[in-house]
Design a protein around this motif. Sequence first.
Motif, PDB file in Angstrom:
ATOM      1  N   VAL A 276      -7.888 -28.862 -58.522  1.00 58.86           N
ATOM      2  CA  VAL A 276      -7.987 -28.099 -59.969  1.00 58.86           C
ATOM      3  C   VAL A 276      -7.185 -26.732 -59.875  1.00 58.86           C
ATOM      4  O   VAL A 276      -6.197 -26.573 -60.774  1.00 58.86           O
ATOM      5  N   LEU A 277      -7.269 -26.155 -58.635  1.00 56.18           N
ATOM      6  CA  LEU A 277      -6.458 -24.757 -58.520  1.00 56.18           C
ATOM      7  C   LEU A 277      -5.052 -24.846 -58.835  1.00 56.18           C
ATOM      8  O   LEU A 277      -4.167 -24.380 -59.417  1.00 56.18           O
ATOM      9  N   VAL A 278      -4.737 -26.130 -57.810  1.00 54.54           N
ATOM     10  CA  VAL A 278      -3.087 -26.548 -58.041  1.00 54.54           C
ATOM     11  C   VAL A 278      -2.673 -26.719 -59.407  1.00 54.54           C
ATOM     12  O   VAL A 278      -1.665 -26.274 -59.924  1.00 54.54           O
ATOM     13  N   TYR A 279      -3.520 -27.589 -60.218  1.00 52.53           N
ATOM     14  CA  TYR A 279      -2.963 -27.936 -61.534  1.00 52.53           C
ATOM     15  C   TYR A 279      -3.354 -26.959 -62.299  1.00 52.53           C
ATOM     16  O   TYR A 279      -2.293 -26.716 -63.359  1.00 52.53           O
ATOM     17  N   VAL A 280      -4.145 -26.105 -62.327  1.00 52.93           N
ATOM     18  CA  VAL A 280      -4.267 -25.026 -63.248  1.00 52.93           C
ATOM     19  C   VAL A 280      -3.364 -23.913 -63.101  1.00 52.93           C
ATOM     20  O   VAL A 280      -2.518 -23.455 -64.075  1.00 52.93           O
ATOM     21  N   ARG A 281      -2.845 -23.511 -62.014  1.00 50.15           N
ATOM     22  CA  ARG A 281      -1.830 -22.715 -61.469  1.00 50.15           C
ATOM     23  C   ARG A 281      -0.512 -23.239 -62.064  1.00 50.15           C
ATOM     24  O   ARG A 281       0.380 -22.527 -62.440  1.00 50.15           O
ATOM     25  N   MET A 282      -0.348 -24.758 -61.871  1.00 50.26           N
ATOM     26  CA  MET A 282       1.058 -25.323 -62.120  1.00 50.26           C
ATOM     27  C   MET A 282       1.194 -25.245 -63.749  1.00 50.26           C
ATOM     28  O   MET A 282       2.441 -25.033 -64.011  1.00 50.26           O
ATOM     29  N   PHE A 283       0.243 -25.573 -64.415  1.00 50.86           N
ATOM     30  CA  PHE A 283       0.356 -25.778 -65.868  1.00 50.86           C
ATOM     31  C   PHE A 283       0.121 -24.463 -66.794  1.00 50.86           C
ATOM     32  O   PHE A 283       0.291 -24.238 -67.804  1.00 50.86           O
ATOM     33  N   SER A 284      -0.089 -23.258 -65.804  1.00 50.69           N
ATOM     34  CA  SER A 284      -0.409 -22.005 -66.479  1.00 50.69           C
ATOM     35  C   SER A 284       0.779 -21.477 -67.322  1.00 50.69           C
ATOM     36  O   SER A 284       1.782 -21.661 -66.734  1.00 50.69           O
ATOM     37  N   ARG A 285       0.485 -20.839 -68.391  1.00 50.80           N
ATOM     38  CA  ARG A 285       1.613 -19.976 -69.125  1.00 50.80           C
ATOM     39  C   ARG A 285       1.561 -18.744 -68.778  1.00 50.80           C
ATOM     40  O   ARG A 285       2.638 -17.885 -69.001  1.00 50.80           O
ATOM     41  N   ASP A 286       0.485 -17.970 -67.935  1.00 52.64           N
ATOM     42  CA  ASP A 286       0.463 -16.951 -67.542  1.00 52.64           C
ATOM     43  C   ASP A 286       1.353 -16.727 -66.118  1.00 52.64           C
ATOM     44  O   ASP A 286       1.144 -16.513 -64.893  1.00 52.64           O
ATOM     45  N   THR A 287       2.649 -16.772 -66.247  1.00 49.80           N
ATOM     46  CA  THR A 287       3.519 -16.833 -65.266  1.00 49.80           C
ATOM     47  C   THR A 287       3.497 -15.401 -64.343  1.00 49.80           C
ATOM     48  O   THR A 287       3.722 -15.550 -63.304  1.00 49.80           O
ATOM     49  N   GLY A 288       3.378 -14.261 -65.123  1.00 53.19           N
ATOM     50  CA  GLY A 288       3.489 -12.875 -64.346  1.00 53.19           C
ATOM     51  C   GLY A 288       2.225 -12.878 -63.226  1.00 53.19           C
ATOM     52  O   GLY A 288       2.252 -12.565 -62.250  1.00 53.19           O
TER      53      GLY A 288
ATOM     54  N   PHE B  28     -16.355 -31.349 -47.956  1.00 53.17           N
ATOM     55  CA  PHE B  28     -15.028 -31.311 -47.945  1.00 53.17           C
ATOM     56  C   PHE B  28     -14.515 -32.080 -49.450  1.00 53.17           C
ATOM     57  O   PHE B  28     -13.545 -31.771 -49.618  1.00 53.17           O
ATOM     58  N   PHE B  29     -15.328 -32.952 -49.883  1.00 52.57           N
ATOM     59  CA  PHE B  29     -15.026 -33.503 -51.184  1.00 52.57           C
ATOM     60  C   PHE B  29     -14.969 -32.218 -52.134  1.00 52.57           C
ATOM     61  O   PHE B  29     -13.829 -32.436 -52.904  1.00 52.57           O
ATOM     62  N   TRP B  30     -15.844 -31.473 -52.179  1.00 55.37           N
ATOM     63  CA  TRP B  30     -15.827 -30.418 -53.210  1.00 55.37           C
ATOM     64  C   TRP B  30     -14.845 -29.337 -52.964  1.00 55.37           C
ATOM     65  O   TRP B  30     -14.038 -29.048 -53.839  1.00 55.37           O
ATOM     66  N   LEU B  31     -14.456 -28.972 -51.640  1.00 57.38           N
ATOM     67  CA  LEU B  31     -13.414 -28.152 -51.413  1.00 57.38           C
ATOM     68  C   LEU B  31     -11.988 -28.891 -51.852  1.00 57.38           C
ATOM     69  O   LEU B  31     -11.049 -28.156 -52.567  1.00 57.38           O
TER      70      LEU B  31
ATOM     71  N   LEU C 126      -4.706 -32.049 -48.147  1.00 60.00           N
ATOM     72  CA  LEU C 126      -4.636 -33.176 -47.398  1.00 60.00           C
ATOM     73  C   LEU C 126      -5.520 -32.923 -46.140  1.00 60.00           C
ATOM     74  O   LEU C 126      -6.101 -33.892 -45.557  1.00 60.00           O
ATOM     75  N   VAL C 127      -5.760 -31.563 -45.591  1.00 56.02           N
ATOM     76  CA  VAL C 127      -6.534 -31.480 -44.401  1.00 56.02           C
ATOM     77  C   VAL C 127      -8.133 -31.755 -44.837  1.00 56.02           C
ATOM     78  O   VAL C 127      -8.785 -32.404 -43.950  1.00 56.02           O
ATOM     79  N   PHE C 128      -8.342 -31.390 -46.074  1.00 53.46           N
ATOM     80  CA  PHE C 128      -9.716 -31.569 -46.667  1.00 53.46           C
ATOM     81  C   PHE C 128     -10.075 -32.978 -46.811  1.00 53.46           C
ATOM     82  O   PHE C 128     -11.232 -33.676 -46.273  1.00 53.46           O
ATOM     83  N   VAL C 129      -8.954 -33.870 -47.013  1.00 54.71           N
ATOM     84  CA  VAL C 129      -9.178 -35.338 -47.222  1.00 54.71           C
ATOM     85  C   VAL C 129      -9.527 -35.770 -45.806  1.00 54.71           C
ATOM     86  O   VAL C 129     -10.186 -36.630 -45.767  1.00 54.71           O
ATOM     87  N   VAL C 130      -8.473 -35.340 -44.751  1.00 57.52           N
ATOM     88  CA  VAL C 130      -8.597 -35.980 -43.498  1.00 57.52           C
ATOM     89  C   VAL C 130     -10.089 -35.653 -42.974  1.00 57.52           C
ATOM     90  O   VAL C 130     -10.784 -36.629 -42.443  1.00 57.52           O
ATOM     91  N   LEU C 131     -10.590 -34.440 -43.204  1.00 59.08           N
ATOM     92  CA  LEU C 131     -11.660 -34.079 -42.554  1.00 59.08           C
ATOM     93  C   LEU C 131     -12.986 -34.848 -43.231  1.00 59.08           C
ATOM     94  O   LEU C 131     -13.975 -35.087 -42.746  1.00 59.08           O
ATOM     95  N   HIS C 132     -12.491 -34.921 -44.535  1.00 63.21           N
ATOM     96  CA  HIS C 132     -13.854 -35.644 -45.388  1.00 63.21           C
ATOM     97  C   HIS C 132     -13.960 -37.052 -45.025  1.00 63.21           C
ATOM     98  O   HIS C 132     -14.973 -37.626 -44.737  1.00 63.21           O
ATOM     99  N   LEU C 133     -12.702 -37.799 -44.552  1.00 62.00           N
ATOM    100  CA  LEU C 133     -12.749 -39.080 -43.970  1.00 62.00           C
ATOM    101  C   LEU C 133     -13.429 -39.134 -42.617  1.00 62.00           C
ATOM    102  O   LEU C 133     -14.027 -40.153 -42.256  1.00 62.00           O
ATOM    103  N   LEU C 134     -13.313 -38.089 -41.980  1.00 59.56           N
ATOM    104  CA  LEU C 134     -13.628 -38.138 -40.674  1.00 59.56           C
ATOM    105  C   LEU C 134     -15.157 -37.655 -40.525  1.00 59.56           C
ATOM    106  O   LEU C 134     -15.935 -38.252 -39.779  1.00 59.56           O
TER     107      LEU C 134
END
Length: 134
Positions: free
Chosen positions: A53-65, A44-47, A30-38
Amino acid sequence: MRGLKDGFRRFMVGRYGTDELNRSLSVLILVFVVLHLLVRSKVFFWLEVICLVLVYVRMFSRDTGKRFRENQAYLHYRFCVGEWTGRSRRRLKEHRTYKIFRCPHCRQKLRIPRGHGKIQVHCRSCGHDFMGRS
Ligand SMILES: [Zn+2]
């Protein structure tokens, strides 16, 4: 609708889900979205994309440990930063109200309230007396 919900639930079985690190990454997005808009910078777009991608990879990961250890490392880091900033804030507040002397005899730190002018300071540790300006 119920079938979709059950399908998602079945999809998430054995997967990591979300944690404090993912929540913090979401806030960072969200911070990067606001900075990107400003600023309108591609950086900021790439960040945003990388964090997303990190959030979704971590969320759907099966390597819970591994995800759990990442979250623990993040929580430890966050705790240390919080402790350090809290300590700095306390020291700054203390600096305004107290003067810190060091006993010339035993090197013990002594905290004296400010605004009393030139005073005799007594070291409780070794009993040495010396003069100081508070
Ligand atoms: Zn002393």
